[in-house]
Design a protein around this motif. Structure first.
Motif, PDB file in Angstrom:
ATOM      1  N   VAL A 113       0.837  -1.197   0.000  1.00  0.00           N
ATOM      2  CA  VAL A 113       0.000   0.000   0.000  1.00  0.00           C
ATOM      3  C   VAL A 113       0.877   1.256   0.000  1.00  0.00           C
ATOM      4  N   ALA A 114       2.018   1.182   0.669  1.00  0.00           N
ATOM      5  CA  ALA A 114       2.939   2.319   0.727  1.00  0.00           C
ATOM      6  C   ALA A 114       3.817   2.426  -0.519  1.00  0.00           C
ATOM      7  N   GLY A 115       3.677   1.494  -1.472  1.00  0.00           N
ATOM      8  CA  GLY A 115       4.417   1.594  -2.723  1.00  0.00           C
ATOM      9  C   GLY A 115       5.695   0.783  -2.787  1.00  0.00           C
ATOM     10  N   TYR A 116       5.948  -0.056  -1.807  1.00  0.00           N
ATOM     11  CA  TYR A 116       7.133  -0.908  -1.828  1.00  0.00           C
ATOM     12  C   TYR A 116       6.836  -2.188  -2.594  1.00  0.00           C
ATOM     13  N   ASP A 117       7.845  -2.775  -3.181  1.00  0.00           N
ATOM     14  CA  ASP A 117       7.725  -4.018  -3.939  1.00  0.00           C
ATOM     15  C   ASP A 117       8.248  -5.164  -3.073  1.00  0.00           C
ATOM     16  N   VAL A 118       7.351  -5.961  -2.518  1.00  0.00           N
ATOM     17  CA  VAL A 118       7.751  -7.117  -1.709  1.00  0.00           C
ATOM     18  C   VAL A 118       8.127  -8.222  -2.687  1.00  0.00           C
ATOM     19  N   VAL A 119       9.427  -8.451  -2.841  1.00  0.00           N
ATOM     20  CA  VAL A 119       9.922  -9.399  -3.841  1.00  0.00           C
ATOM     21  C   VAL A 119       9.836 -10.841  -3.376  1.00  0.00           C
ATOM     22  N   SER A 120       9.795 -11.053  -2.060  1.00  0.00           N
ATOM     23  CA  SER A 120       9.708 -12.413  -1.550  1.00  0.00           C
ATOM     24  C   SER A 120       9.433 -12.392  -0.059  1.00  0.00           C
ATOM     25  N   GLU A 121       9.083 -13.575   0.453  1.00  0.00           N
ATOM     26  CA  GLU A 121       8.879 -13.790   1.877  1.00  0.00           C
ATOM     27  C   GLU A 121       9.647 -15.039   2.272  1.00  0.00           C
ATOM     28  N   ALA A 122      10.013 -15.112   3.547  1.00  0.00           N
ATOM     29  CA  ALA A 122      10.676 -16.304   4.083  1.00  0.00           C
ATOM     30  C   ALA A 122      10.160 -16.541   5.493  1.00  0.00           C
ATOM     31  N   SER A 123      10.141 -17.818   5.893  1.00  0.00           N
ATOM     32  CA  SER A 123       9.624 -18.163   7.219  1.00  0.00           C
ATOM     33  C   SER A 123      10.718 -18.510   8.222  1.00  0.00           C
ATOM     34  N   ASN A 124      11.978 -18.508   7.779  1.00  0.00           N
ATOM     35  CA  ASN A 124      13.089 -18.754   8.698  1.00  0.00           C
ATOM     36  C   ASN A 124      14.364 -18.125   8.138  1.00  0.00           C
ATOM     37  N   GLY A 125      15.397 -18.122   8.947  1.00  0.00           N
ATOM     38  CA  GLY A 125      16.637 -17.465   8.558  1.00  0.00           C
ATOM     39  C   GLY A 125      17.345 -18.091   7.369  1.00  0.00           C
TER      40      GLY A 125
ATOM     41  N   GLU B  52      15.930 -19.703   4.804  1.00  0.00           N
ATOM     42  CA  GLU B  52      15.192 -19.267   3.611  1.00  0.00           C
ATOM     43  C   GLU B  52      15.504 -17.807   3.300  1.00  0.00           C
ATOM     44  N   ALA B  53      15.623 -16.992   4.327  1.00  0.00           N
ATOM     45  CA  ALA B  53      15.898 -15.565   4.147  1.00  0.00           C
ATOM     46  C   ALA B  53      17.210 -15.341   3.407  1.00  0.00           C
ATOM     47  N   ALA B  54      18.247 -16.070   3.786  1.00  0.00           N
ATOM     48  CA  ALA B  54      19.544 -15.915   3.118  1.00  0.00           C
ATOM     49  C   ALA B  54      19.442 -16.308   1.650  1.00  0.00           C
TER      50      ALA B  54
ATOM     51  N   HIS C  30      18.349  -9.769  -3.974  1.00  0.00           N
ATOM     52  CA  HIS C  30      19.123  -8.581  -3.591  1.00  0.00           C
ATOM     53  C   HIS C  30      18.205  -7.403  -3.252  1.00  0.00           C
ATOM     54  N   PRO C  31      17.343  -7.563  -2.245  1.00  0.00           N
ATOM     55  CA  PRO C  31      16.377  -6.506  -1.919  1.00  0.00           C
ATOM     56  C   PRO C  31      17.059  -5.282  -1.314  1.00  0.00           C
ATOM     57  N   ASP C  32      16.388  -4.147  -1.443  1.00  0.00           N
ATOM     58  CA  ASP C  32      16.886  -2.931  -0.797  1.00  0.00           C
ATOM     59  C   ASP C  32      16.793  -3.063   0.721  1.00  0.00           C
ATOM     60  N   PHE C  33      15.703  -3.685   1.183  1.00  0.00           N
ATOM     61  CA  PHE C  33      15.460  -3.845   2.621  1.00  0.00           C
ATOM     62  C   PHE C  33      15.088  -5.284   2.949  1.00  0.00           C
ATOM     63  N   VAL C  34      15.506  -5.727   4.135  1.00  0.00           N
ATOM     64  CA  VAL C  34      15.091  -7.022   4.669  1.00  0.00           C
ATOM     65  C   VAL C  34      14.472  -6.763   6.040  1.00  0.00           C
TER      66      VAL C  34
ATOM     67  N   MET D 165      17.088 -20.939  11.930  1.00  0.00           N
ATOM     68  CA  MET D 165      18.191 -19.998  12.083  1.00  0.00           C
ATOM     69  C   MET D 165      17.629 -18.673  12.596  1.00  0.00           C
ATOM     70  N   ARG D 166      18.208 -18.149  13.681  1.00  0.00           N
ATOM     71  CA  ARG D 166      17.771 -16.866  14.245  1.00  0.00           C
ATOM     72  C   ARG D 166      18.096 -15.718  13.284  1.00  0.00           C
ATOM     73  N   GLY D 167      17.459 -14.597  13.524  1.00  0.00           N
ATOM     74  CA  GLY D 167      17.679 -13.418  12.695  1.00  0.00           C
ATOM     75  C   GLY D 167      19.112 -12.924  12.684  1.00  0.00           C
ATOM     76  N   ASP D 168      19.775 -12.943  13.836  1.00  0.00           N
ATOM     77  CA  ASP D 168      21.160 -12.464  13.863  1.00  0.00           C
ATOM     78  C   ASP D 168      22.076 -13.359  13.038  1.00  0.00           C
ATOM     79  N   GLN D 169      21.826 -14.654  13.070  1.00  0.00           N
ATOM     80  CA  GLN D 169      22.625 -15.589  12.259  1.00  0.00           C
ATOM     81  C   GLN D 169      22.329 -15.388  10.773  1.00  0.00           C
ATOM     82  N   ALA D 170      21.066 -15.204  10.442  1.00  0.00           N
ATOM     83  CA  ALA D 170      20.684 -14.976   9.044  1.00  0.00           C
ATOM     84  C   ALA D 170      21.267 -13.661   8.537  1.00  0.00           C
ATOM     85  N   ALA D 171      21.313 -12.649   9.387  1.00  0.00           N
ATOM     86  CA  ALA D 171      21.851 -11.348   8.980  1.00  0.00           C
ATOM     87  C   ALA D 171      23.293 -11.470   8.501  1.00  0.00           C
ATOM     88  N   THR D 172      24.077 -12.293   9.170  1.00  0.00           N
ATOM     89  CA  THR D 172      25.464 -12.506   8.751  1.00  0.00           C
ATOM     90  C   THR D 172      25.522 -13.077   7.341  1.00  0.00           C
TER      91      THR D 172
END
Length: 121
Positions: free
Chosen positions: A33-45, A47-49, A56-60, A69-76
């Motif tokens: 609604v705010a105009g962002y393009d949600v390119v994908s979704e993931a249910s765990n770390g 999948e997120a990586a 290569h999204p602008d934001f995660v 996998m926790r978020g901090d581990q996925a962030a790495t």
């Protein structure tokens, strides 16, 4: 005309990561609604990586407490495969800034999400 066409900013890509499908759905709606393009979704770390490497999204938007996998581990991993992606720690459990993210947003403050993304640029 799509909802994204009415946004004053250029389309920015987002990967939404949370183990709760209802939260992913709510975030997708809010972002689109705010105009962002949600390119994908993931249910765990893990999948997120993988999704970050493929899109290569602008934001995660990255939950902390998830199975596999926790978020901090996925962030790495995400930083390694998509270094330009800005990571927003999105958690009901974290009360302060996360050193593994570019910004932190408590789940109770979800109303500030699009403003935060605008600030991050």
């Amino acid at each position: 005309m799509s909802l994204a066409d009415s946004s004053p900013h250029r389309s920015r890509t987002v990967l939404v990561v949370d183990d709760d499908p209802d939260i992913r759905y709510m975030l997708r709606l809010k972002l689109e609604v705010a105009g962002y393009d949600v390119v994908s979704e993931a249910s765990n770390g893990a999948e997120a990586a993988w999704e970050a490497e493929n899109h290569h999204p602008d934001f995660v938007i990255l939950d902390y407490a998830m199975p596999v996998m926790r978020g901090d581990q996925a962030a790495t991993l995400i930083r390694g495969v998509s270094p330009h992606s800005q990571i927003i720690a999105f958690s009901a459990f974290m009360s302060g800034p996360a050193d593994w993210a570019d910004a932190t947003l408590p789940k109770e403050d979800v109303g500030r999400l699009t403003r935060l993304l605008e600030e991050l640029g």
